[in-house]
Design a protein around this motif. Structure first.
Motif, mmCIF file in Angstrom:
data_model
loop_
_atom_site.group_PDB
_atom_site.id
_atom_site.type_symbol
_atom_site.label_atom_id
_atom_site.label_comp_id
_atom_site.label_asym_id
_atom_site.label_seq_id
_atom_site.Cartn_x
_atom_site.Cartn_y
_atom_site.Cartn_z
ATOM 1 N N UNK B 405 0.826 -1.200 0.000
ATOM 2 C CA UNK B 405 0.000 0.000 0.000
ATOM 3 C C UNK B 405 0.862 1.253 0.000
ATOM 4 N N UNK B 406 1.866 1.295 0.895
ATOM 5 C CA UNK B 406 2.651 2.510 1.124
ATOM 6 C C UNK B 406 3.288 3.069 -0.168
ATOM 7 N N UNK B 433 -1.771 -3.753 -3.566
ATOM 8 C CA UNK B 433 -0.698 -2.782 -3.648
ATOM 9 C C UNK B 433 0.092 -2.915 -4.925
ATOM 10 N N UNK B 434 1.371 -2.498 -4.872
ATOM 11 C CA UNK B 434 2.147 -2.459 -6.103
ATOM 12 C C UNK B 434 2.709 -3.806 -6.490
ATOM 13 N N UNK B 435 2.606 -4.747 -5.632
ATOM 14 C CA UNK B 435 3.073 -6.089 -6.007
ATOM 15 C C UNK B 435 4.583 -6.209 -5.931
ATOM 16 N N UNK B 436 5.107 -7.398 -6.185
ATOM 17 C CA UNK B 436 6.559 -7.591 -6.050
ATOM 18 C C UNK B 436 7.078 -8.439 -7.201
ATOM 19 N N UNK B 441 10.640 -10.698 -3.708
ATOM 20 C CA UNK B 441 10.170 -11.852 -2.944
ATOM 21 C C UNK B 441 11.324 -12.471 -2.172
ATOM 22 N N UNK B 442 12.416 -12.631 -2.878
ATOM 23 C CA UNK B 442 13.605 -13.195 -2.229
ATOM 24 C C UNK B 442 14.043 -12.350 -1.050
ATOM 25 N N UNK B 443 14.008 -11.073 -1.329
ATOM 26 C CA UNK B 443 14.449 -10.138 -0.296
ATOM 27 C C UNK B 443 13.605 -10.272 0.960
ATOM 28 N N UNK B 486 2.424 -4.493 -9.723
ATOM 29 C CA UNK B 486 1.390 -3.518 -10.093
ATOM 30 C C UNK B 486 -0.015 -3.952 -9.711
ATOM 31 N N UNK B 487 -0.206 -5.232 -9.340
ATOM 32 C CA UNK B 487 -1.574 -5.658 -9.048
ATOM 33 C C UNK B 487 -1.774 -6.082 -7.614
ATOM 34 N N UNK B 488 -0.737 -6.498 -6.954
ATOM 35 C CA UNK B 488 -0.912 -6.851 -5.545
ATOM 36 C C UNK B 488 -0.278 -8.189 -5.183
ATOM 37 N N UNK B 489 -0.432 -8.510 -3.922
ATOM 38 C CA UNK B 489 0.197 -9.737 -3.392
ATOM 39 C C UNK B 489 -0.823 -10.524 -2.582
#
Lengths: 329, 499
Positions: B405-406, B433-436, B441-443, B486-489
């Motif tokens: 979200x942030x 939110x912006x997705x990953x 993800x690894x991080x 761009x779509x979320x998690x």
């Protein structure tokens, strides 16, 4: 291994062992000798122990002995001997046998001992050759004069009433030989014109008989027949005839039934033989003695017949003889 | 197969070594003993016959001597008229008669006839001699007794003849018996030979079979022992030998091997069990370890939480006095989260408690971000009955804020859906939110302090939380994440509902 098979083998082994042990034990069995009852004894004293003629006497005697419940003690010298013959009689007398059957070779020498035996209470019968002046109970045997006559009749039958014959005898001073020659001469003289060209003695030896026959045939080539009065004379004559090539041309009429004699008849070398009956003699002699022992007084002469054996009745004769031997076995 | 029964079997069918040797000895000894006994009996018999013959011949000889003595004394008497000689003549005669009668008792039939003749002849001799003596005594002159004397002398010679005949007869008789015995002995010897030969053959066969049996069994045992030495406990009991001791031995060996292999099996099972226990312990240790690490991190992150907590309470009371309601609520929420995270760190919490923390956190964020996001919570399960490690949900929600979200200008929606499917409780934490991308993800999944995303409340990374869950439930499929740039998690947590 399967169990049943194993058991079968066990049983087989046990069986084999048992069989072996039984066989062995069976062989160990002690065989009790057969207890024979001791019987009265008769002594038969022969002329010559091993003579087949006397063996036939023995067979006849043994046959009768078997029937009468006694035994026969067959004795005799190995070669003819008056001394030995007398000694045997004396011995039997000393031994108090139940009876004696004896052959008398020389009457004059035997009479004393025979009389003594009879006086001693032992029955004595003479076979084959008699001692008529003794006190013997009986004589069983051939009438040798008659036997000579039978021989003469046979010679005439063979050669007819004409011609020459010769005689070979087994001893010029032997009683039965002399009697046979006597009977023969008498018969020939009474019934034919036959001439006796020669009389020779062989003393009952084969070689002498052969030589005598050769001598006669050489000296008298026209002899038609040889009359031989003892057993071996016939065989000697046969040998002479063979060696001189006269088989069939010279007839041989002889005495007694030695196997060789019968063989020669079969071959046609010996024409015929006058046969005594030794078996019957032995048989009869024993019966006479037993009759006397049992109380039936039997005395005198008991003549056994003679037979003429030639090619025709040879087989029949042999068969009968064989029967005697078979019986004794 | 019960051991008692099998022993009985063996005893019934097999013979012991001792019996075997007895059988063997019998096979060998019996024929030899038999042959010895038989030979002994046979030779005994032969020597008996010989003895009897010798006895009889010696008696016969005695008879002969006495007879000749008798005769010579008779002669002497006739010569000298000595009474003594007359007596001796009689005496010797009587002895002869006695001997003959004795011999008659025990002689073969042929000898008996001769003995009878001899006895009769002797009597004749006695008669003749007595007559001679009588005539001689009457002094009638030599003519009177000469014939009797000669006759007596002759009879003596006959007697001697009979005696030699008797000797011959005894000899012949015994020779014939001896011949019979010898033939029998020959036969027996042949039978014995065959017997012994067969016995030897049988014992040889027996021995060969027996030895074959024993060595076969021993070889089998030896090879089995070698296998055991190599650790192979399979043992095939071969054929029965029917020898008691061997069969017992083989049976015992078989049992021993079976027992050993069973014992080894049980040992292995026990080891396996212990290994598993060890694993369990290891898991527990690593779980505790993870817990300890998180506590440590918390401690590192907060300077004196009690001070902070007390201060927050003080601020909250001050806000209440100053009538600043929002402030008070905010502080209360922060204090709630703080208290929860402090007190619940090393124990499990119910899902309800977890949700309360999330709500308090959301309240704070709502005030901070106002309308930039929307929060929806849907619970289809009784949250009281689901137990999870404390501080499980909050890190995921916080993660959704920080990474979803942030960074996004226009804001987004955070949905939490808790559903129950059989024994499994599924928690979906979704943000628009912006997705990953992959690297992100690894991080997130890494837990290294350098890469630790900033701004986390508890300082616990996703990875530690997931690991804690995995350890607790013993499953690997608890956590899954799907994300699109761009779509979320979407984060899914699945774990069993623990009563």
């Amino acid at each position: 291994m399967k169990r049943p098979l194993k058991y079968a083998i066990y049983y087989l082994v046990v069986f084999i062992f048992i069989v072996f042990n039984v066989v062995l034990l069976d062989n160990l069995k002690y065989e009790e000798p057969v207890e024979e009852e001791i019987k009265p004894k008769l002594v038969l004293i022969s002329h010559v122990y091993s003579n087949p003629y006397w063996q036939q006497v023995r067979l006849g005697a043994e046959k009768a002995a078997g029937e009468r419940g006694v035994i026969i003690d067959f004795q005799g010298p190995e070669s003819a001997s008056v001394e030995e013959g007398i000694r045997l009689i004396k011995m039997a007398y000393a031994a108090r046998v139940s009876g004696i059957i004896a052959y008398v070779q020389d009457e004059t020498q035997y009479n004393d001992v025979i009389d003594r035996v009879i006086e001693g209470g032992i029955p004595l019968v003479i076979v084959d050759s008699d001692a008529e002046n003794s006190k013997r109970l009986a004589y069983v045997g051939t009438d040798n004069v008659e036997a000579g006559r039978v021989g003469g009749r046979e010679v005439i039958r063979q050669i007819g009433t004409e011609g020459k014959v010769a005689i070979i005898m087994g001893g010029k001073s032997v009683k039965n030989q002399m009697e046979r020659v006597e009977g023969f001469r008498n018969y020939i003289a009474a019934n034919s014109n036959i001439v006796i060209a020669a009389v020779e003695s062989s003393d009952s030896y084969l070689l002498e008989a052969e030589l005598a026959a050769k001598k006669i045939l050489n000296q008298h080539p026209d002899v038609k027949a040889l009359f031989c009065t003892s057993a071996l004379d016939g065989l000697g004559a046969a040998k002479a005839v063979i060696s001189l090539g006269l088989v069939g041309k010279v007839k041989i009429i002889c005495f007694d039934d030695l196997p060789e004699t019968l063989d020669n008849i079969e071959k046609g070398i010996i024409t015929s033989t006058v046969v005594q009956q030794p078996y019957m003699m032995g048989y009869k002699a024993v019966n006479i003695i037993m009759d006397n022992i049992e109380g039936k007084t039997t005395k005198g002469l008991f003549i056994t017949d003679v037979l003429v054996v030639d090619k025709e009745n040879l087989d029949e004769f042999r068969k009968k003889q064989r029967e005697y031997y078979d019986e004794s076995e | 197969m019960s051991s008692e029964k099998s022993n009985g079997n063996i005893m019934m069918k097999a013979s012991s070594l001792r019996n075997r040797f007895i059988i063997f000895a019998v096979i060998i000894i019996l024929p030899i003993a038999t042959s010895n006994v038989v030979s002994l009996i046979m030779s005994n018999r032969i020597s008996n016959i010989y003895n009897i013959m010798m006895d009889k011949m010696s008696i016969t000889n005695e008879i002969k001597n006495n007879l000749n003595q008798s005769f010579s004394h008779f002669n002497q008497y006739i010569l000298t008229h000595a009474e003594e000689s007359k007596g001796l003549y009689s005496l010797h005669y009587d002895k002869v008669v006695e001997d003959i009668i004795a011999l008659q008792q025990d002689s073969d039939i042929k000898s008996q006839y001769i003995l009878r003749d001899l006895l009769n002849s002797l009597k004749s001799f006695k008669e003749a001699a007595d007559r001679t003596i009588k005539v001689y005594d009457d002094r009638l002159g030599v003519d009177g007794y000469y014939d009797e004397y000669v006759w007596a002398k002759e009879i003596v010679s006959y007697c001697n003849d009979f005696i030699s005949m008797l000797n011959d007869s005894y000899f012949d008789y015994n020779v014939s018996i001896y011949e019979g015995l010898r033939q029998k002995q020959d036969y027996i010897n042949r039978v014995l030979m065959a017997y012994i030969a067969i016995a030897l053959m049988l014992s040889a066969i027996y021995t060969l079979l027996f030895i074959g049996n024993i060595t076969g069994k021993l070889k089998e045992l030896v090879s089995a022992s070698e296998k055991v030495v190599k650790g192979d406990f399979t043992y095939h009991e071969g054929e029965r030998t029917y020898i008691y001791e061997l069969d017992i031995l083989s049976e015992a060996f078989r049992k021993m091997i079976t027992h050993i292999s069973k014992y080894i099996e049980s040992l292995q099972e026990k080891a396996e069990l212990e290994r598993r226990l060890q694993d369990e312990k290891m898991k527990l240790l690593s779980y505790e370890n993870a817990l300890k690490i998180s506590q440590l991190k918390i401690l590192q992150a907060q300077i004196n939480p009690h001070f902070l907590f007390n201060t927050l309470n003080c601020i909250s009371q001050t806000a209440f006095k100053e009538n600043a309601r929002n402030t008070e609520s905010l502080i209360r929420a922060v204090a709630g989260i703080l208290r929860y995270s402090l007190s619940m760190m090393d124990r499990n919490a119910t899902l309800e408690e977890e949700l309360n923390v999330v709500k308090q956190y959301m309240y704070i964020q709502k005030i901070r971000y106002e309308d930039r996001f929307e929060f929806n919570l849907r619970v289809d399960i009784d949250p009281k009955k689901v137990v999870v490690p404390a501080m499980t949900l909050q890190p995921f929600v916080e993660n959704a804020f920080i990474h979803g979200i942030e960074p996004k200008e226009e804001g987004g929606v955070i949905n939490i859906e808790i559903t129950e499917q059989g024994d499994l409780c599924t928690i979906l934490i979704e943000d628009t939110g912006c997705g990953m991308d992959e690297d992100m993800l690894k991080e997130i999944m890494s837990d290294s302090p350098e890469l630790r995303p900033m701004g986390h409340t508890t300082g616990l990374g996703i990875r530690s939380v997931v690991q804690r869950l995995k350890l607790m439930y013993g499953r690997d499929d608890i956590f899954s994440i799907e994300s699109q740039k761009g779509f979320g998690t979407r984060v899914y947590l699945k774990f069993p509902v623990k009563e």
